[in-house]
Enzyme design. Structure first.
Site, PDB file in Angstrom:
ATOM      1  CG  HIS A   6      -3.777  17.274  -9.275  1.00 55.39           C
ATOM      2  ND1 HIS A   6      -4.693  16.941  -8.451  1.00 55.39           N
ATOM      3  CD2 HIS A   6      -4.512  17.794 -10.379  1.00 55.39           C
ATOM      4  CE1 HIS A   6      -5.943  16.988  -9.040  1.00 55.39           C
ATOM      5  NE2 HIS A   6      -5.932  17.422 -10.141  1.00 55.39           N
TER       6      HIS A   6
ATOM      7  CG  HIS B 260      -9.665  24.785 -12.389  1.00 55.78           C
ATOM      8  ND1 HIS B 260      -9.158  23.362 -12.824  1.00 55.78           N
ATOM      9  CD2 HIS B 260     -10.650  24.925 -12.162  1.00 55.78           C
ATOM     10  CE1 HIS B 260     -10.549  22.897 -12.572  1.00 55.78           C
ATOM     11  NE2 HIS B 260     -11.464  23.725 -12.175  1.00 55.78           N
TER      12      HIS B 260
ATOM     13  CG  ASP C 117      -4.434  21.354 -17.680  1.00 56.32           C
ATOM     14  OD1 ASP C 117      -5.484  21.147 -18.375  1.00 56.32           O
ATOM     15  OD2 ASP C 117      -4.885  21.627 -16.372  1.00 56.32           O
TER      16      ASP C 117
HETATM   17  N1  CMC Z   1       6.003  24.047 -10.761  1.00 59.90           N
HETATM   18  C1  CMC Z   1       7.050  24.142  -9.653  1.00 59.90           C
HETATM   19  N2  CMC Z   1       6.695  23.956  -8.662  1.00 59.90           N
HETATM   20  C2  CMC Z   1       5.338  23.420  -8.179  1.00 59.90           C
HETATM   21  C3  CMC Z   1       4.142  23.299  -9.122  1.00 59.90           C
HETATM   22  C4  CMC Z   1       4.638  23.699 -10.278  1.00 59.90           C
HETATM   23  N3  CMC Z   1       3.739  23.314 -11.220  1.00 59.90           N
HETATM   24  N4  CMC Z   1       3.351  22.716  -8.409  1.00 59.90           N
HETATM   25  C5  CMC Z   1       3.630  22.822  -7.154  1.00 59.90           C
HETATM   26  N5  CMC Z   1       4.799  23.055  -6.931  1.00 59.90           N
HETATM   27  C6  CMC Z   1       5.622  23.122  -5.760  1.00 59.90           C
HETATM   28  C7  CMC Z   1       5.097  24.442  -4.880  1.00 59.90           C
HETATM   29  O1  CMC Z   1       5.833  25.481  -5.290  1.00 59.90           O
HETATM   30  C8  CMC Z   1       5.467  23.864  -3.558  1.00 59.90           C
HETATM   31  O2  CMC Z   1       6.764  23.852  -3.155  1.00 59.90           O
HETATM   32  P1  CMC Z   1       7.476  24.520  -1.860  1.00 59.90           P
HETATM   33  O3  CMC Z   1       6.728  23.541  -0.915  1.00 59.90           O
HETATM   34  O4  CMC Z   1       8.952  24.170  -1.999  1.00 59.90           O
HETATM   35  O5  CMC Z   1       7.040  25.916  -1.725  1.00 59.90           O
HETATM   36  C9  CMC Z   1       4.891  22.555  -3.598  1.00 59.90           C
HETATM   37  O6  CMC Z   1       5.111  22.289  -4.816  1.00 59.90           O
HETATM   38  C10 CMC Z   1       3.499  22.224  -3.013  1.00 59.90           C
HETATM   39  O7  CMC Z   1       2.687  23.104  -3.901  1.00 59.90           O
HETATM   40  P2  CMC Z   1       1.474  23.810  -3.544  1.00 59.90           P
HETATM   41  O8  CMC Z   1       1.162  25.045  -4.045  1.00 59.90           O
HETATM   42  O9  CMC Z   1       1.114  23.661  -2.107  1.00 59.90           O
HETATM   43  O10 CMC Z   1       0.238  22.828  -4.075  1.00 59.90           O
HETATM   44  P3  CMC Z   1      -1.356  23.043  -4.427  1.00 59.90           P
HETATM   45  O11 CMC Z   1      -1.798  21.761  -4.014  1.00 59.90           O
HETATM   46  O12 CMC Z   1      -1.605  24.343  -3.933  1.00 59.90           O
HETATM   47  O13 CMC Z   1      -0.910  23.262  -5.847  1.00 59.90           O
HETATM   48  C11 CMC Z   1      -1.556  23.093  -8.114  1.00 59.90           C
HETATM   49  C12 CMC Z   1      -1.586  22.397  -6.913  1.00 59.90           C
HETATM   50  C13 CMC Z   1      -2.174  22.543  -9.255  1.00 59.90           C
HETATM   51  C14 CMC Z   1      -2.235  24.756  -7.965  1.00 59.90           C
HETATM   52  C15 CMC Z   1      -0.047  23.378  -8.339  1.00 59.90           C
HETATM   53  O14 CMC Z   1       0.432  22.234  -8.679  1.00 59.90           O
HETATM   54  C16 CMC Z   1       0.110  24.309  -9.712  1.00 59.90           C
HETATM   55  O15 CMC Z   1       0.355  25.432  -9.756  1.00 59.90           O
HETATM   56  N6  CMC Z   1       0.579  23.701 -10.837  1.00 59.90           N
HETATM   57  C17 CMC Z   1       0.666  24.160 -12.220  1.00 59.90           C
HETATM   58  C18 CMC Z   1      -0.790  24.597 -12.732  1.00 59.90           C
HETATM   59  C19 CMC Z   1      -1.467  23.481 -13.300  1.00 59.90           C
HETATM   60  O16 CMC Z   1      -0.821  22.910 -14.080  1.00 59.90           O
HETATM   61  N7  CMC Z   1      -2.658  23.584 -13.000  1.00 59.90           N
HETATM   62  C20 CMC Z   1      -3.765  22.544 -13.413  1.00 59.90           C
HETATM   63  C21 CMC Z   1      -3.786  21.542 -12.443  1.00 59.90           C
HETATM   64  S1  CMC Z   1      -4.755  19.950 -12.989  1.00 59.90           S
HETATM   65  C22 CMC Z   1      -6.091  20.242 -14.005  1.00 59.90           C
HETATM   66  C23 CMC Z   1      -7.063  21.273 -13.597  1.00 59.90           C
HETATM   67  O17 CMC Z   1      -7.342  21.482 -12.219  1.00 59.90           O
HETATM   68  O18 CMC Z   1      -7.385  22.019 -14.325  1.00 59.90           O
END
Ligand code: CMC
Length: 378
Positions: free
Chosen positions: A263, A223, A314
């Site tokens: 996201h 987050h 971010d």
């Molecule tokens: N780097 C690499 N792969 C990623 C990333 C990333 N940052 N984000 C998602 N993926 C991949 C993930 O590995 C998955 O791939 P696969 O289907 O091959 O396993 C696919 O994309 C879907 O990911 P998910 O985990 O199911 O998506 P989610 O909706 O649960 O995750 C998230 C959303 C924000 C937690 C994730 O994108 C993430 O971990 N991002 C990095 C952390 C980040 O930047 N967070 C800030 C979010 S926005 C501002 C805020 O909320 O504060």
């Protein structure tokens, strides 16, 4: 086997409540606070105007804005007990933990804590929004062996924060850019920290309890904590002299995430990221330094090509804060400074028509067991 109702892991796609505060269109990359597009708000309003919008549902007229500015300025000074608490924290303490603890401690010195009327809760929202920037700035100074700087009532929230952090009144450009950052981070629907605040608030616990929980949720690297991780990545790539594309590919090959990308809601570019990139371009031109911009662009291009993921809020905010000379570990506390308005607006909305938030879980553990004597257990 008993039938287990379908579950939504991570509550993905679940509509948990109705809100008048914010609309996000993840397909089109739109973010709208109370009917106003974020691009319009970032360009044409200040943080104080946006705060008023979130708390009241309407933009303030001049009189209402001046009134709020006065209340925020009057609420900035920290109680001696809060300063003592900041002084008692180890200088190595994580500023987000210090902020969470100090915000929780504000409950101890609020004479209105037990008044849960809507008017008192709005005053608490203003008090929290007024105090939080000073807590972040004061702890940073104290840990560096410097005295906290007293607030100035003639400065905006953005300028007063930068002034109390550095001891120097910021230039107009820095103030405007930082103010736009505060507008961009103020509200974002039912994200993890806002949901945490509403869950706590829905038990009729007080605002300080709900906000302390929200700060705890925001700290996580998935987050708000991501902006610190983004800067760590940029600094690591720069200081090691590695090729950014290679750095990203190696990390992805290890199945690690690239912070600042992806996201839960946006399937296209986060509109806040687009605005923050423009601010970074502007800062780069003004300072004649494209280091973070060029590095960010290489990382973005590689992540997009390899994973089809776009930057989120971010990613560029980290570089913007670095160019404003803000220490890296204050990036997430600054997110909290701004989101305080969204969190408190959600709490006011929650309490205007409260219902306990209590979902169910699908039990998947063992059944029909009887307790064996202690000596018979493995
Ligand atoms: N780097 C690499 N792969 C990623 C990333 C990333 N940052 N984000 C998602 N993926 C991949 C993930 O590995 C998955 O791939 P696969 O289907 O091959 O396993 C696919 O994309 C879907 O990911 P998910 O985990 O199911 O998506 P989610 O909706 O649960 O995750 C998230 C959303 C924000 C937690 C994730 O994108 C993430 O971990 N991002 C990095 C952390 C980040 O930047 N967070 C800030 C979010 S926005 C501002 C805020 O909320 O504060």
């Amino acid at each position: 086997m008993s039938s287990i109702p379908p579950t939504a892991r991570g509550l993905e796609g679940v509509i948990a409540l109705e809100s008048r505060l914010c609309r996000i269109d993840g397909e089109r990359g739109e973010l709208v606070y109370c009917g106003y597009d974020i691009r319009d708000l970032a360009r044409n309003t200040t943080f104080e105007e946006t705060a008023y919008l979130l708390w009241h549902g309407e933009l303030p007229n001049r009189g209402a804005l001046e009134d709020l500015q006065g209340r925020l300025a009057a609420g900035r000074a920290l109680e001696p007990q809060v300063i003592e608490l900041l002084e008692s924290a180890p200088s190595s303490a994580d500023p987000m933990s210090v902020l969470r603890t100090a915000v929780s401690a504000l409950a101890l010195v609020d004479p209105e804590r037990d008044d849960a009327s809507p008017a008192a809760n709005l005053r608490k929202a203003i008090r929290l929004t007024a105090r939080t920037p000073g807590i972040v700035a004061a702890f940073d100074r104290i840990r560096r062996g410097r005295a906290p700087v007293a607030p100035r009532s003639d400065l905006s929230t953005a300028a007063d924060f930068l002034y109390r952090l550095t001891g120097r009144v910021p230039g107009e450009a820095a103030e405007r850019i930082f103010d736009a950052c505060l507008v961009l981070h103020a509200e974002h629907g039912l994200n993890a920290s806002t949901f945490a605040a509403r869950v706590i608030g829905a038990t009729l616990a007080d605002m300080y309890a709900a906000i302390s929980g929200a700060i705890g949720a925001l700290a996580g690297p998935l987050h708000g904590g991501a902006n610190i991780e983004v800067m760590a990545m940029l600094e690591d790539i720069r200081s090691s002299g590695q090729d950014p594309a290679g750095w990203v590919r190696a990390r992805l090959a290890r199945k690690e995430r690239i912070m600042g990308f992806g996201h839960r809601v946006y399937r296209t570019l986060d509109p806040r990221a687009a605005i923050l990139r423009d601010l970074l371009v502007h800062l780069g031109e003004e300072r004649g330094d494209r280091t973070w911009l060029d590095l960010s662009t290489r990382i973005r291009d590689t992540v997009e090509a390899e994973k089809g993921l776009q930057p989120n809020v971010d990613f560029y905010s980290a570089s913007v804060y670095a160019m404003l000379d803000i220490p890296r570990d204050l990036f997430t506390p600054i997110f909290a400074v701004s989101r305080m308005t969204g969190w408190t607006a959600h709490l006011l909305e929650q309490w205007s028509d409260n219902r306990l938030i209590r979902p169910r879980e699908a039990y998947v553990g063992p059944s029909d067991r009887t307790v064996p004597p202690l000596d018979d257990r493995r």
